[in-house]
Enzyme design. Structure first.
Site, mmCIF file in Angstrom:
data_model
loop_
_atom_site.group_PDB
_atom_site.id
_atom_site.type_symbol
_atom_site.label_atom_id
_atom_site.label_comp_id
_atom_site.label_asym_id
_atom_site.label_seq_id
_atom_site.Cartn_x
_atom_site.Cartn_y
_atom_site.Cartn_z
ATOM 1 N N ASP A 1 -10.785 2.263 -3.107
ATOM 2 C CA ASP A 1 -11.062 1.340 -2.759
ATOM 3 C C ASP A 1 -12.579 0.911 -2.458
ATOM 4 O OD1 ASP A 1 -8.907 1.617 -1.397
ATOM 5 O OD2 ASP A 1 -9.512 1.419 0.877
ATOM 6 N N ASP B 1 1.005 -1.048 -0.022
ATOM 7 C CA ASP B 1 -0.025 0.161 -0.023
ATOM 8 C C ASP B 1 0.908 1.272 -0.053
ATOM 9 O OD1 ASP B 1 -2.548 2.066 0.339
ATOM 10 O OD2 ASP B 1 -3.598 0.534 1.705
#
Ligand SMILES: *[C@@H]1O[C@H](CO)[C@@H](O)[C@H](O)[C@H]1NC(C)=O
Ligand SMILES: *[C@@H]1O[C@H](CO)[C@@H](O)[C@H](O)[C@H]1NC(C)=O
Ligand SMILES: *[C@@H]1O[C@H](CO)[C@@H](O)[C@H](O)[C@H]1NC(C)=O
Ligand SMILES: *[C@@H]1O[C@H](CO)[C@@H](O)[C@H](O)[C@H]1NC(C)=O
Ligand SMILES: *[C@@H]1O[C@H](CO)[C@@H](O)[C@H](O)[C@H]1NC(C)=O
Length: 442
Positions: A219, A158
């Site tokens: 997301d 990430d």
């Protein structure tokens, strides 16, 4: 093929090579904790759902025992919130001792014993998104080594708490560091999602060389709005995104939320169909212990899985958006086959959409058509013949289709056309999909 399809295919042949770790020649499939289980670390009050080794063992059992593994769903992936807030005395990441008392290596053995692969999560920055220790540039080699020693098979890296400069250095460095461990580890890069997902800030040629998959965009959340938003962003930018994908290098529109709370059955079929068209990684984020049979049927549909997993690995495209709210998506597949998705954005009633394969610029000829969600073969279809599909609101009709040999070709093989067709349907010769009602042998 008529010209636009040819132009499209030629454009693809210029595509670049992929990260050379031999992994993920078709889009990876499995299960990922984040969307459904987030950062629930309250094992005292919510023991069944907290991020812990028990949760991953439960899901590994389900993947292995409920028919998922055989269909290709082999990765079981940990996301954020697995780590201890402190590194160990030698500066290595370590799991939270209460929630992962057996350690990650033991969990990896459990997963491998069931014929599955274990994925883990890291963050190229000072902290992970939820505030756990991040992988700063000086920790990259150590963390890659730790993951390899544990027996990890995939890393999602990430990009919280970092910046463009760190990312530009760190994502390629981690790719090198993973390679240097000698263990094949699939590499998922969140880099483009942190840089807006588009050139000039994102270089998809480079991404294909260093990562197996990458998150391009925000997301996913448990809602239809979120799915639509992602689909729209991907189709708006398909001229950039579509050529970036290929064997070993995939755009990742994020997890499947089928079986959760936000999608109707039609919307669930739509997500599955569109993810297959996009050659997307298929990571479910749901509770496999309590999944409804309707969700299971969609997620385990062999035809849609085999479309997603097509060997050529060409990402599909949105072909057209009608004023009526109908959109048509297309993906070219091996053996001259194609997948078509008729998608309705309407919110009124089933819409009867009439078109022909010719209008969709399909090559002239006669086609066999298999309806993916009805799971049945339809009458064969000449390209010039109009047909009508009835598409439910926020739903899809998905077809797998392949051309029948032209009569001339049939004569050359000494066959009589109608007899040959019968034979053809039940045969499965090399280079031709075959098998009546089930062209999808996995
Ligand atoms: C590392 O990279 C080399 C060269 O690109 C490749 O041949 C090798 O398979 C890679 N090894 C791993 C473990 O990824
Ligand atoms: C990016 O982050 C690094 C490490 O925290 C820092 O040294 C550097 O100054 C930052 N660069 C910019 C442009 O903010
Ligand atoms: C993108 O990356 C490739 C491969 O690393 C490189 O050859 C190319 O010059 C880069 N393109 C741009 C516009 O920076
Ligand atoms: C089919 O081809 C024509 C002519 O090139 C083009 O105008 C049209 O947009 C194409 N239709 C689709 C659905 O691609
Ligand atoms: C498709 O139908 C058209 C019009 O009915 C006909 O002229 C053509 O020969 C047919 N093509 C095939 C391949 O059967």
């Amino acid at each position: 093929m008529t010209s636009p399809w040819v132009v499209f295919l030629l454009a693809l042949s210029a595509a670049t090579s992929a990260l050379d770790n031999g992994l993920m020649r078709t889009p990876p499939m499995g299960w990922l904790a984040w969307e459904r289980f987030r950062c629930d670390i309250d094992c005292e009050n919510d023991p069944k759902n907290c991020i812990s080794e028990n949760l991953f063992r439960d899901m590994a059992d389900r993947l292995a025992e409920d028919g998922w593994r055989e269909l290709g769903y082999v990765y079981i992936n940990i996301d954020d919130c697995w780590a201890s807030k402190q590194r160990d005395s030698q500066g290595r990441l370590q799991p939270d001792p209460q929630r992962f008392p057996g350690g990650i290596a033991k969990l990896a053995r459990y997963v491998h014993d069931r014929g599955l692969k274990l994925g883990i999560y890291g963050d190229l920055g000072t902290f992970t998104c939820m505030g756990y220790p991040g992988t700063t540039l000086d920790r990259i080699d150590t963390d890659a080594q730790t993951f390899a020693e544990w027996g990890i098979d995939m890393l999602k890296l990430d990009g919280c708490y970092s910046n463009a400069t760190v990312q530009e250095q760190g994502y390629p460095l981690m790719s090198k560091a993973l390679n240097a461990t000698g263990r094949p580890i699939g590499y998922s890069c969140s880099w483009p999602a942190y840089q807006g997902g588009l050139p000039p800030k994102v270089n998809y040629t480079q991404l294909g060389q260093i990562c197996n998959l990458w998150r391009n965009y925000g997301d996913i959340q448990d809602s239809w709005d979120s799915v639509l938003n992602i689909v729209d962003w991907f189709s708006t930018n398909q001229d950039v995104l579509q050529p970036a994908a290929g064997p070993g290098r995939w755009n990742d529109p994020d997890m499947l939320i089928i079986g959760d709370f936000g999608l109707s059955l039609d919307q669930s079929r739509a997500q599955m169909a569109l993810w297959a068209i996009m050659a997307a990684p298929l990571f479910m984020s749901n509770d496999l212990r309590t999944l409804s049979s309707e969700a299971r049927v969609i997620l385990q549909n062999k035809a849609v899985i085999s479309i997603n997993q097509d060997q050529m690995g060409i990402q599909g495209r949105c072909l057209l958006k009608e004023k009526s709210g109908i959109e048509v998506f297309w993906r070219p597949l091996s053996n001259s086959a194609s997948a078509l998705v008729f998608f309705s954005r309407r919110t009124d009633m089933p819409y009867r959409y009439t078109t022909s394969l010719g209008k969709l610029n399909c090559t002239a000829g006669t086609y066999m058509v298999y309806d993916v969600f009805l799971e049945k073969l339809l009458p064969e279809l000449n390209d010039s013949k109009d047909f009508t599909v009835s598409i439910n609101p926020t739903g899809v009709v998905m077809w797998y289709l392949w051309p029948l040999p032209a009569p001339q070709e049939v004569r050359e093989r000494g066959g009589v056309y109608p007899d040959f067709r019968r034979k053809y349907r039940v045969s499965s010769r090399k280079g031709q999909p075959g098998g009546l009602g089930s062209p999808f042998v996995l």
